[in-house]
Structure formats: structure tokens, C-alpha cells
Design a protein around this motif. Structure first.
Motif, PDB file in Angstrom:
ATOM      1  N   VAL A 262       8.419  28.718 -30.662  1.00 51.26           N
ATOM      2  CA  VAL A 262       9.743  28.585 -30.045  1.00 51.26           C
ATOM      3  C   VAL A 262      10.572  29.837 -30.308  1.00 51.26           C
ATOM      4  CG1 VAL A 262       9.736  26.071 -30.258  1.00 51.26           C
ATOM      5  CG2 VAL A 262      10.704  27.455 -32.102  1.00 51.26           C
ATOM      6  N   TYR A 263      11.612  29.995 -29.495  1.00 52.71           N
ATOM      7  CA  TYR A 263      12.550  31.095 -29.689  1.00 52.71           C
ATOM      8  C   TYR A 263      13.763  30.605 -30.476  1.00 52.71           C
ATOM      9  CZ  TYR A 263      10.191  34.385 -26.595  1.00 52.71           C
ATOM     10  OH  TYR A 263       9.284  35.255 -26.045  1.00 52.71           O
ATOM     11  N   GLU A 264      14.138  31.377 -31.477  1.00 48.95           N
ATOM     12  CA  GLU A 264      15.387  31.162 -32.213  1.00 48.95           C
ATOM     13  C   GLU A 264      16.219  32.418 -32.015  1.00 48.95           C
ATOM     14  OE1 GLU A 264      14.528  30.169 -36.239  1.00 48.95           O
ATOM     15  OE2 GLU A 264      13.719  28.175 -35.740  1.00 48.95           O
ATOM     16  N   GLY A 265      17.134  32.344 -31.034  1.00 49.35           N
ATOM     17  CA  GLY A 265      17.869  33.546 -30.640  1.00 49.35           C
ATOM     18  C   GLY A 265      16.914  34.483 -29.915  1.00 49.35           C
ATOM     19  N   GLN A 266      16.818  35.719 -30.378  1.00 45.43           N
ATOM     20  CA  GLN A 266      15.933  36.696 -29.751  1.00 45.43           C
ATOM     21  C   GLN A 266      14.508  36.642 -30.302  1.00 45.43           C
ATOM     22  OE1 GLN A 266      17.537  40.706 -29.592  1.00 45.43           O
ATOM     23  NE2 GLN A 266      19.602  39.946 -29.878  1.00 45.43           N
ATOM     24  N   TRP A 267      14.322  35.913 -31.386  1.00 43.12           N
ATOM     25  CA  TRP A 267      13.044  35.969 -32.093  1.00 43.12           C
ATOM     26  C   TRP A 267      12.218  34.723 -31.838  1.00 43.12           C
ATOM     27  CZ3 TRP A 267      12.788  40.768 -33.431  1.00 43.12           C
ATOM     28  CH2 TRP A 267      13.969  41.448 -33.792  1.00 43.12           C
ATOM     29  N   ARG A 268      10.918  34.945 -31.652  1.00 45.89           N
ATOM     30  CA  ARG A 268       9.975  33.848 -31.488  1.00 45.89           C
ATOM     31  C   ARG A 268       9.386  33.521 -32.848  1.00 45.89           C
ATOM     32  NH1 ARG A 268       4.501  33.364 -28.565  1.00 45.89           N
ATOM     33  NH2 ARG A 268       4.596  31.337 -27.539  1.00 45.89           N
ATOM     34  N   THR A 269       9.280  32.250 -33.147  1.00 44.99           N
ATOM     35  CA  THR A 269       8.783  31.824 -34.445  1.00 44.99           C
ATOM     36  C   THR A 269       7.825  30.652 -34.276  1.00 44.99           C
ATOM     37  OG1 THR A 269       9.456  31.135 -36.676  1.00 44.99           O
ATOM     38  CG2 THR A 269      10.683  30.193 -34.837  1.00 44.99           C
ATOM     39  N   LYS A 270       7.106  30.339 -35.342  1.00 45.97           N
ATOM     40  CA  LYS A 270       6.182  29.218 -35.316  1.00 45.97           C
ATOM     41  C   LYS A 270       6.698  28.087 -36.193  1.00 45.97           C
ATOM     42  CE  LYS A 270       1.498  27.650 -36.318  1.00 45.97           C
ATOM     43  NZ  LYS A 270       0.221  27.894 -37.018  1.00 45.97           N
ATOM     44  N   ILE A 271       6.610  26.853 -35.681  1.00 46.75           N
ATOM     45  CA  ILE A 271       6.991  25.661 -36.436  1.00 46.75           C
ATOM     46  C   ILE A 271       5.731  25.089 -37.089  1.00 46.75           C
ATOM     47  CG2 ILE A 271       7.945  23.337 -36.297  1.00 46.75           C
ATOM     48  CD1 ILE A 271       9.521  24.225 -33.834  1.00 46.75           C
ATOM     49  N   ASN A 272       5.714  25.052 -38.410  1.00 44.31           N
ATOM     50  CA  ASN A 272       4.536  24.582 -39.145  1.00 44.31           C
ATOM     51  C   ASN A 272       4.676  23.141 -39.630  1.00 44.31           C
ATOM     52  OD1 ASN A 272       2.742  26.953 -39.203  1.00 44.31           O
ATOM     53  ND2 ASN A 272       4.440  27.909 -40.300  1.00 44.31           N
ATOM     54  N   ALA A 273       5.624  22.407 -39.063  1.00 45.78           N
ATOM     55  CA  ALA A 273       5.855  21.028 -39.495  1.00 45.78           C
ATOM     56  C   ALA A 273       4.599  20.179 -39.303  1.00 45.78           C
ATOM     57  CB  ALA A 273       7.011  20.426 -38.709  1.00 45.78           C
ATOM     58  N   HIS A 274       4.402  19.240 -40.216  1.00 43.20           N
ATOM     59  CA  HIS A 274       3.285  18.299 -40.098  1.00 43.20           C
ATOM     60  C   HIS A 274       3.688  17.187 -39.136  1.00 43.20           C
ATOM     61  CE1 HIS A 274      -0.363  16.148 -41.421  1.00 43.20           C
ATOM     62  NE2 HIS A 274       0.384  15.071 -41.201  1.00 43.20           N
ATOM     63  N   VAL A 275       2.969  17.066 -38.029  1.00 45.84           N
ATOM     64  CA  VAL A 275       3.224  16.001 -37.060  1.00 45.84           C
ATOM     65  C   VAL A 275       2.154  14.932 -37.244  1.00 45.84           C
ATOM     66  CG1 VAL A 275       3.444  15.409 -34.618  1.00 45.84           C
ATOM     67  CG2 VAL A 275       4.230  17.654 -35.430  1.00 45.84           C
ATOM     68  N   ASP A 276       2.567  13.750 -37.639  1.00 47.90           N
ATOM     69  CA  ASP A 276       1.624  12.649 -37.844  1.00 47.90           C
ATOM     70  C   ASP A 276       1.324  12.001 -36.498  1.00 47.90           C
ATOM     71  OD1 ASP A 276      -0.003  10.824 -39.096  1.00 47.90           O
ATOM     72  OD2 ASP A 276       1.629   9.450 -39.573  1.00 47.90           O
ATOM     73  N   PHE A 277       0.074  11.969 -36.114  1.00 48.12           N
ATOM     74  CA  PHE A 277      -0.305  11.406 -34.817  1.00 48.12           C
ATOM     75  C   PHE A 277      -1.419  10.390 -35.008  1.00 48.12           C
ATOM     76  CE2 PHE A 277      -2.261  15.536 -35.574  1.00 48.12           C
ATOM     77  CZ  PHE A 277      -3.620  15.275 -35.478  1.00 48.12           C
ATOM     78  N   PRO A 278      -1.426   9.329 -34.195  1.00 46.46           N
ATOM     79  CA  PRO A 278      -2.467   8.306 -34.347  1.00 46.46           C
ATOM     80  C   PRO A 278      -3.810   8.803 -33.831  1.00 46.46           C
ATOM     81  CG  PRO A 278      -1.040   7.781 -32.488  1.00 46.46           C
ATOM     82  CD  PRO A 278      -0.437   8.978 -33.158  1.00 46.46           C
ATOM     83  N   THR A 279      -4.881   8.307 -34.419  1.00 51.85           N
ATOM     84  CA  THR A 279      -6.225   8.657 -33.960  1.00 51.85           C
ATOM     85  C   THR A 279      -6.825   7.563 -33.089  1.00 51.85           C
ATOM     86  OG1 THR A 279      -7.166   7.776 -36.003  1.00 51.85           O
ATOM     87  CG2 THR A 279      -6.679  10.140 -35.944  1.00 51.85           C
ATOM     88  N   SER A 280      -6.273   6.363 -33.142  1.00 53.18           N
ATOM     89  CA  SER A 280      -6.763   5.283 -32.285  1.00 53.18           C
ATOM     90  C   SER A 280      -5.645   4.276 -32.059  1.00 53.18           C
ATOM     91  CB  SER A 280      -7.975   4.587 -32.911  1.00 53.18           C
ATOM     92  OG  SER A 280      -7.605   3.989 -34.150  1.00 53.18           O
ATOM     93  N   GLY A 281      -5.774   3.515 -30.995  1.00 49.56           N
ATOM     94  CA  GLY A 281      -4.809   2.470 -30.706  1.00 49.56           C
ATOM     95  C   GLY A 281      -3.411   2.987 -30.445  1.00 49.56           C
TER      96      GLY A 281
END
Length: 328
Positions: free
Chosen positions: A224-243
Motif C-alpha cells: 500500500v501507499y502511505e503518502g508518497q511511499w509504498r510499504t508492505k503490511i506484514n500483519a498476520h491475517v487469520d483465515f479459515p482452511t475449511s468450512g
């Protein structure tokens, strides 16, 4: 490139269609048929059992001819490669050779069900391929003028969902989906040209999922861009594997339950990094980690990491590739 190919290579309805040469009756030699040919050659080699690993030079070369960004050897984005490859496969397999003129759709006064049906019908008049059949769903966009309250409703097809990640160290896929459908104010340079006020006005836009495809691709918007700079979000996103129940996020036809079968991962920073894939083999139902030429058996729980970038979900059974696919 390897990460994306491995994920698609475990999408067995698509692979069956290619391995059994069913695609030859649909291929469009006047468009991007060469992309289809080279991708089919790669997956046939991968499923032949003859090689420990392969190097898809021809596929890279043909993709590079049509997308110069991928022609060199700079670090590129797997989501961008996926987008071009899927578009290329669709165009190379599109059964519609002559596209009729379609007038702009006016949804005023129409119920959503009817408006969505007309929009999808018109979309299919220009786009008919296994890619549409398997991977494309439908979104609803609503824009409302904050001055006169005039609303504009449109429906459009999508190939994958690109979801924002809330600014936190941990969140769930549900949090990302809720943020995706949150109202967004259009103001300043983003004002909406209201057809009733006949001038640019502040407005509110809302994007909602109307219909989901059989194979649901979800890209987590880590860059994503934060102002003029592009950065990476390293947040842990918990996602289901089934159901995975998507019914609370879909406003149209009730969706089926989804299960995860592949993940494309990105490790590193904007300037450099490394892609891997974790995929569930449709024959053995075993998870494997693909790291360039190395393949390791892994567990289902280990695929949930903060490196997850593109998630591959299915609502249909992924049978071994020698079965004929069914979409009932």
C-alpha cells in the motif's frame, strides 16, 4: 511465477481441461492462444511424472512479449503475474470471436436481482470461457450523492477479490472482508459527477459482493501507499482452511461453503523477497510446500502465516485431474 503456477496447477478442473486437450476446441488463435498453449505444456509436464522439476522458459517468454513488465528478470509481483496470466488464458480461450455492441445498462427502477442478471448476461455476450465459468463472480457498486441522495447502482464481474488489511498486527479474513465493503466517502478530487445535480458532488460509495465464483481467489493487499511511499503490511491475517461461510458477506445468491486449497506466500520487503506456495494435492489430499525446485510435505495448520498473500478457495470438490470437471 513459480508460486502462481503451482497454485493454478492444483486447480484440478482447469488442469483437467488442459491435460485432456479439451481446450483445443475453444482456443482462440487470433488472440492469446499461445499463452494457453505454453501454459498447457507446463502443466502437462508437471503432471507427467517424468521430471523432478521444470523451468517454464517458453511460458515466461510468451508472457513477456505481451506484458513487457514481466519480460526481464527484475523482482515482480505474483498477483500482477496472476492477473495477466488469467486474463491471457481467458482471452486465448474466449469462445466469443465477434463481440456484439451492448448499450450502456440503466438500472434505475430495476430490482437488484434483475439488474444483476442483465449485467451478467451482457458480460457473457463478450466473455465466455472456462476462466469465466470457474473464477469470475459479480460485484455491486452503489454511489449516492450526499446533496440530492440520488443513487447509481452498477454490477460488474470480478476475477479475484483484493482485500484491504486493517492497520493492526493481527486480524481475520472477516475483518478484511468487512473493510472491503465499508462505505467510502468520495470528496475533493474524487467527487462524483451526479447525473441529477449535473455537477460534481461529495458522495458515498459502497462495494458489495453479489455473487461468488466456484473458485474464489482472494488477494490480501499487503502493498500500500502511505503518502508518497509504498510499504508492505506484514500483519498476520487469520483465515479459515475449511468450512468458510461467506453468506454474511454476499448480498445476492446464497454461496456454498469454501475450503482452502492453495496459498501464494511473499517473504521479504518491497525491494526484494521470495515467493513460495502451499498447495493441497487433489489426488492425495496432502499439503505440500513449493519453494522453487524444492517440494516438501507440510501440514494444513502450517499454511497460515503472516506471509500469506493470495488465497485460493474452492466451493466444488477438486478431483484428480483425470476426472472430467463438473460444476453442478
Amino acid at each position: 511465477m513459480n508460486s502462481t503456477i503451482q497454485c493454478l496447477n492444483n486447480t484440478s478442473p482447469l488442469i483437467t481441461y488442459l491435460i485432456m486437450d479439451i481446450y483445443l476446441r475453444d482456443i482462440n488463435r487470433d488472440s492469446l492462444g499461445e499463452v494457453v498453449d505454453d501454459f498447457a505444456y507446463v502443466v502437462k509436464a508437471l503432471w507427467s511424472g517424468q521430471y523432478r522439476c521444470i523451468t517454464p522458459r517458453d511460458l515466461k517468454a510468451v508472457v513477456g512479449r505481451h506484458q513487457p513488465m514481466i519480460a526481464g528478470y527484475m523482482h515482480q509481483d505474483s498477483q500482477e503475474f496472476l492477473t495477466f496470466l488469467m486474463d491471457g488464458l481467458h482471452e486465448g480461450l474466449n469462445k466469443v470471436k465477434v463481440k456484439p455492441r451492448i448499450p450502456e445498462q440503466n438500472n434505475e427502477g430495476l430490482p437488484d436481482v434483475k439488474a444483476a442478471e442483465i449485467s451478467w448476461r451482457d458480460h457473457k455476450l463478450h466473455n465466455e470461457s472456462i476462466i469465466v465459468e470457474l473464477f469470475q463472480g459479480q460485484l455491486k457498486t452503489t454511489i449516492m450523492c450526499l446533496t440530492c441522495r440520488k443513487q447509481s447502482v452498477k454490477f460488474q464481474a470480478f476475477m479475484y477479490l483484493s482485500l484491504p488489511i486493517p492497520k493492526t498486527t493481527r486480524c481475520t479474513l472477516g475483518d478484511c472482508l468487512r473493510q472491503f465493503s465499508a462505505e467510502e466517502k468520495m470528496t475533493g478530487n474524487s467527487k462524483w459527477e451526479c447525473p441529477q445535480c449535473r455537477t460534481y458532488r461529495d458522495a458515498i460509495m459502497k462495494l458489495e459482493i453479489w455473487k461468488l465464483p466456484h473458485i474464489l481467489l482472494i488477494a490480501l493487499n499487503r502493498f500500500v501507499y502511505e503518502g508518497q511511499w509504498r510499504t508492505k503490511i506484514n500483519a498476520h491475517v487469520d483465515f479459515p482452511t475449511s468450512g468458510m461461510d461467506m453468506s454474511s458477506f454476499v448480498i445476492g445468491p446464497r454461496p456454498k461453503s469454501y475450503k482452502l486449497y492453495a496459498v501464494s506466500n511473499h517473504f521479504g520487503t518491497l525491494d526484494g523477497g521470495h515467493y513460495t506456495a502451499c498447495c493441497k494435492n487433489p489426488c492425495t489430499q496432502t499439503w505440500y510446500k513449493f519453494d522453487d525446485s524444492e517440494v516438501f510435505e507440510t501440514s494444513e495448520s502450517s499454511v497460515k502465516t503472516s506471509a500469506a498473500y493470495v488465497l485460493y478457495y474452492t466451493s466444488i470438490d477438486l478431483l484428480p485431474p483425470d476426472f472430467k470437471p463438473s460444476f453442478s
